[in-house]
Write a protein that holds these residues in place. Structure first.
Motif, PDB file in Angstrom:
ATOM      1  N   VAL A  32       0.853  -1.192   0.000  1.00 47.88           N
ATOM      2  CA  VAL A  32       0.000   0.000   0.000  1.00 47.88           C
ATOM      3  C   VAL A  32       0.890   1.244   0.000  1.00 47.88           C
ATOM      4  O   VAL A  32       1.513   1.581   1.009  1.00 47.88           O
ATOM      5  CB  VAL A  32      -0.960  -0.008   1.207  1.00 47.88           C
ATOM      6  CG1 VAL A  32      -1.829   1.239   1.202  1.00 47.88           C
ATOM      7  CG2 VAL A  32      -1.837  -1.262   1.174  1.00 47.88           C
ATOM      8  N   LYS A  34       0.213   4.522  -0.651  1.00 56.70           N
ATOM      9  CA  LYS A  34      -0.361   5.872  -0.481  1.00 56.70           C
ATOM     10  C   LYS A  34       0.576   6.804   0.287  1.00 56.70           C
ATOM     11  O   LYS A  34       1.223   6.354   1.233  1.00 56.70           O
ATOM     12  CB  LYS A  34      -1.719   5.786   0.218  1.00 56.70           C
ATOM     13  CG  LYS A  34      -1.656   5.291   1.648  1.00 56.70           C
ATOM     14  CD  LYS A  34      -3.061   5.067   2.202  1.00 56.70           C
ATOM     15  CE  LYS A  34      -2.978   4.645   3.647  1.00 56.70           C
ATOM     16  NZ  LYS A  34      -4.035   3.698   4.034  1.00 56.70           N
ATOM     17  N   ASN A  55      -5.455   4.463  -2.091  1.00 59.44           N
ATOM     18  CA  ASN A  55      -6.768   4.849  -1.585  1.00 59.44           C
ATOM     19  C   ASN A  55      -7.507   5.876  -2.412  1.00 59.44           C
ATOM     20  O   ASN A  55      -8.719   5.923  -2.378  1.00 59.44           O
ATOM     21  CB  ASN A  55      -6.616   5.513  -0.204  1.00 59.44           C
ATOM     22  CG  ASN A  55      -6.402   4.521   0.857  1.00 59.44           C
ATOM     23  OD1 ASN A  55      -5.455   3.756   0.755  1.00 59.44           O
ATOM     24  ND2 ASN A  55      -7.259   4.506   1.839  1.00 59.44           N
ATOM     25  N   ILE A  76      -8.221   0.707  -3.126  1.00 58.55           N
ATOM     26  CA  ILE A  76      -8.658   0.068  -1.873  1.00 58.55           C
ATOM     27  C   ILE A  76      -9.390   1.047  -0.956  1.00 58.55           C
ATOM     28  O   ILE A  76      -9.731   0.706   0.169  1.00 58.55           O
ATOM     29  CB  ILE A  76      -7.461  -0.576  -1.121  1.00 58.55           C
ATOM     30  CG1 ILE A  76      -6.404   0.475  -0.771  1.00 58.55           C
ATOM     31  CG2 ILE A  76      -6.838  -1.698  -1.947  1.00 58.55           C
ATOM     32  CD1 ILE A  76      -5.296  -0.043   0.132  1.00 58.55           C
ATOM     33  N   MET A 159     -13.479  -7.805   1.111  1.00 53.90           N
ATOM     34  CA  MET A 159     -12.402  -7.035   1.746  1.00 53.90           C
ATOM     35  C   MET A 159     -12.930  -6.428   3.041  1.00 53.90           C
ATOM     36  O   MET A 159     -14.111  -6.092   3.136  1.00 53.90           O
ATOM     37  CB  MET A 159     -11.977  -5.928   0.777  1.00 53.90           C
ATOM     38  CG  MET A 159     -10.770  -5.121   1.207  1.00 53.90           C
ATOM     39  SD  MET A 159     -11.139  -3.728   2.277  1.00 53.90           S
ATOM     40  CE  MET A 159     -10.744  -2.371   1.185  1.00 53.90           C
ATOM     41  N   ILE A 161     -11.458  -3.955   6.740  1.00 53.98           N
ATOM     42  CA  ILE A 161     -10.415  -3.366   7.585  1.00 53.98           C
ATOM     43  C   ILE A 161     -10.732  -3.773   9.015  1.00 53.98           C
ATOM     44  O   ILE A 161     -11.865  -3.597   9.474  1.00 53.98           O
ATOM     45  CB  ILE A 161     -10.406  -1.827   7.465  1.00 53.98           C
ATOM     46  CG1 ILE A 161     -10.173  -1.410   6.010  1.00 53.98           C
ATOM     47  CG2 ILE A 161      -9.336  -1.216   8.375  1.00 53.98           C
ATOM     48  CD1 ILE A 161     -10.223   0.097   5.771  1.00 53.98           C
ATOM     49  N   MET A 201      -3.490  -5.730   7.848  1.00 50.79           N
ATOM     50  CA  MET A 201      -2.595  -4.630   7.511  1.00 50.79           C
ATOM     51  C   MET A 201      -1.339  -4.787   8.380  1.00 50.79           C
ATOM     52  O   MET A 201      -1.164  -5.812   9.033  1.00 50.79           O
ATOM     53  CB  MET A 201      -3.294  -3.283   7.747  1.00 50.79           C
ATOM     54  CG  MET A 201      -4.768  -3.302   7.316  1.00 50.79           C
ATOM     55  SD  MET A 201      -5.548  -1.722   6.956  1.00 50.79           S
ATOM     56  CE  MET A 201      -5.176  -0.724   8.341  1.00 50.79           C
ATOM     57  N   SER A 202      -0.465  -3.769   8.392  1.00 49.13           N
ATOM     58  CA  SER A 202       0.825  -3.916   9.091  1.00 49.13           C
ATOM     59  C   SER A 202       0.682  -4.456  10.520  1.00 49.13           C
ATOM     60  O   SER A 202       1.471  -5.281  10.957  1.00 49.13           O
ATOM     61  CB  SER A 202       1.560  -2.571   9.141  1.00 49.13           C
ATOM     62  OG  SER A 202       1.950  -2.186   7.846  1.00 49.13           O
ATOM     63  N   ARG A 217      -2.668  -6.415   3.084  1.00 47.72           N
ATOM     64  CA  ARG A 217      -2.397  -5.092   2.522  1.00 47.72           C
ATOM     65  C   ARG A 217      -1.465  -4.335   3.469  1.00 47.72           C
ATOM     66  O   ARG A 217      -1.881  -3.874   4.514  1.00 47.72           O
ATOM     67  CB  ARG A 217      -3.707  -4.308   2.368  1.00 47.72           C
ATOM     68  CG  ARG A 217      -4.816  -5.053   1.610  1.00 47.72           C
ATOM     69  CD  ARG A 217      -6.049  -4.169   1.500  1.00 47.72           C
ATOM     70  NE  ARG A 217      -6.497  -3.682   2.792  1.00 47.72           N
ATOM     71  CZ  ARG A 217      -7.412  -4.282   3.553  1.00 47.72           C
ATOM     72  NH1 ARG A 217      -8.001  -5.385   3.146  1.00 47.72           N
ATOM     73  NH2 ARG A 217      -7.754  -3.758   4.719  1.00 47.72           N
ATOM     74  N   ILE A 218      -0.207  -4.222   3.073  1.00 46.07           N
ATOM     75  CA  ILE A 218       0.799  -3.683   3.979  1.00 46.07           C
ATOM     76  C   ILE A 218       1.372  -2.366   3.459  1.00 46.07           C
ATOM     77  O   ILE A 218       1.921  -2.319   2.357  1.00 46.07           O
ATOM     78  CB  ILE A 218       1.969  -4.683   4.159  1.00 46.07           C
ATOM     79  CG1 ILE A 218       1.456  -6.109   4.419  1.00 46.07           C
ATOM     80  CG2 ILE A 218       2.917  -4.214   5.258  1.00 46.07           C
ATOM     81  CD1 ILE A 218       0.953  -6.380   5.787  1.00 46.07           C
ATOM     82  N   GLY A 219       1.247  -1.316   4.266  1.00 43.65           N
ATOM     83  CA  GLY A 219       1.828  -0.024   3.922  1.00 43.65           C
ATOM     84  C   GLY A 219       3.047   0.280   4.779  1.00 43.65           C
ATOM     85  O   GLY A 219       4.195   0.149   4.350  1.00 43.65           O
ATOM     86  N   THR A 220       2.787   0.677   6.014  1.00 40.60           N
ATOM     87  CA  THR A 220       3.832   1.144   6.931  1.00 40.60           C
ATOM     88  C   THR A 220       5.015   0.180   7.067  1.00 40.60           C
ATOM     89  O   THR A 220       6.173   0.613   7.052  1.00 40.60           O
ATOM     90  CB  THR A 220       3.213   1.387   8.330  1.00 40.60           C
ATOM     91  OG1 THR A 220       2.013   2.150   8.160  1.00 40.60           O
ATOM     92  CG2 THR A 220       4.158   2.118   9.239  1.00 40.60           C
ATOM     93  N   ARG A 226       3.732   7.143   7.329  1.00 42.46           N
ATOM     94  CA  ARG A 226       3.198   8.085   6.344  1.00 42.46           C
ATOM     95  C   ARG A 226       3.213   9.507   6.887  1.00 42.46           C
ATOM     96  O   ARG A 226       2.898   9.737   8.035  1.00 42.46           O
ATOM     97  CB  ARG A 226       1.756   7.723   5.972  1.00 42.46           C
ATOM     98  CG  ARG A 226       1.656   6.532   5.056  1.00 42.46           C
ATOM     99  CD  ARG A 226       0.225   6.249   4.674  1.00 42.46           C
ATOM    100  NE  ARG A 226      -0.558   5.679   5.762  1.00 42.46           N
ATOM    101  CZ  ARG A 226      -0.573   4.381   6.066  1.00 42.46           C
ATOM    102  NH1 ARG A 226       0.128   3.514   5.373  1.00 42.46           N
ATOM    103  NH2 ARG A 226      -1.318   3.947   7.065  1.00 42.46           N
TER     104      ARG A 226
HETATM  105  C1  LIG Z   1      -3.510   2.480   4.451  1.00 46.07           C
HETATM  106  C2  LIG Z   1      -4.239   1.210   4.241  1.00 46.07           C
HETATM  107  C3  LIG Z   1      -3.579  -0.034   4.424  1.00 46.07           C
HETATM  108  C4  LIG Z   1      -2.159  -0.159   4.931  1.00 46.07           C
HETATM  109  O1  LIG Z   1      -2.091   0.171   6.285  1.00 46.07           O
HETATM  110  P1  LIG Z   1      -0.726  -0.017   7.124  1.00 46.07           P
HETATM  111  O2  LIG Z   1      -1.205   0.007   8.521  1.00 46.07           O
HETATM  112  O3  LIG Z   1       0.150   1.137   6.792  1.00 46.07           O
HETATM  113  O4  LIG Z   1      -0.128  -1.304   6.734  1.00 46.07           O
HETATM  114  C5  LIG Z   1      -4.303  -1.175   4.138  1.00 46.07           C
HETATM  115  N1  LIG Z   1      -5.583  -1.145   3.713  1.00 46.07           N
HETATM  116  C6  LIG Z   1      -6.248   0.018   3.535  1.00 46.07           C
HETATM  117  C7  LIG Z   1      -7.647  -0.004   3.047  1.00 46.07           C
HETATM  118  C8  LIG Z   1      -5.593   1.227   3.795  1.00 46.07           C
HETATM  119  O5  LIG Z   1      -6.273   2.369   3.631  1.00 46.07           O
END
Ligand SMILES: *Cc1c(COP(=O)(O)O)cnc(C)c1O
Length: 229
Positions: A32, A34, A55, A76, A159, A161, A201-202, A217-220, A226
């Motif tokens: 992810v 963003k 996003n 997403i 999907m 969260i 997620m993370s 779904r991994i961002g951080t 961010r």
């Molecule tokens: C930002 C986001 C993520 C990633 O989140 P992290 O905590 O940074 O891994 C995953 N899914 C969605 C829908 C997001 O908006």
């Protein structure tokens, strides 16, 4: 730590979580990206990642080229109806279909472009008001019942969260709910497919894997914190 090290660590941790619950099927890692620049996406592609999530349509348009060479890009985040046309042109899939109205609009715009867009249906399994997604089975059923007459989209799964808490029981309950909804959907609508469960997620992907996640779904944990400035 370099990005390669961070990704290796996540892949190892995905394997550990799989082993702990005896899973041998494939789990996809979505990066992810963003708020991070396109250079970070390119770096992640070099590290072998092939699936990206963003996003916001505006950010996608400003950041990504029209052709996604060697990777797939999914939306997403919540999609407003006035941005559907742009979104359908700019992404390879939409993982955040949260109403029948949106599903119809996405299908219409995809049809105009001669596309069949893969989609996931988003559930709000935490009950948190800040989150999008279906909360009522009746509304969701209405969408599934109409799905066959929406030729521009192809439903692949669900999907969600997870709730904003580090309470394992509560988080896993939400993920288990998504899995149960997918199982129920497959029985009630056997002509449709619900193979994909995008959850984790993370902070909570290990728990999501134990509840059946097929895409995390991994961002951080990949790109670092961010900065929304
Ligand atoms: C930002 C986001 C993520 C990633 O989140 P992290 O905590 O940074 O891994 C995953 N899914 C969605 C829908 C997001 O908006």
């Amino acid at each position: 730590m370099t990005m390669t090290d961070r990704i290796d660590e996540i892949l190892a941790s995905i394997d550990d979580a799989k082993a702990e619950c005896g899973r041998t099927d494939e789990i996809k890692l979505m990066a992810v990206s963003k708020t991070h620049p396109y250079a970070a996406v390119e770096q992640a592609v070099k590290c072998g990642l092939t699936l990206f999530g963003e996003n916001r349509v505006q950010e996608i348009q400003a950041k990504f080229p029209a052709e996604h060479a060697g990777y797939e890009l999914h939306l997403i985040g919540h999609l407003q109806s006035n941005k559907v046309k742009k979104a359908v042109a700019a992404v390879d899939a939409i993982d955040s279909i949260d109403s029948l109205r949106l599903a119809r609009k996405v299908s219409d715009e995809a049809e105009k472009l001669g596309k069949v867009l893969p989609v996931l249906i988003e559930w709000n399994t935490s009950g948190e008001n800040s989150k999008s997604g279906f909360t009522e089975l009746a509304d969701y059923e209405e969408l599934l019942a109409e799905a066959q007459s929406l030729p521009g989209i192809s439903i692949r799964g669900l999907m969600t969260i997870g709730p904003l808490t580090d309470d394992e029981r509560q988080v896993r309950q939400a993920f288990a709910r998504l899995r149960e909804i997918a199982q129920w959907s497959g029985k009630e609508f056997p002509h449709l497919t619900f193979d994909v469960l995008s959850m984790g997620m993370s902070q909570d992907y290990r728990w999501a894997i134990k509840e059946g996640s097929t895409v995390v779904r991994i961002g951080t944990a990949i790109f670092g914190r961010r900065d929304y400035q």
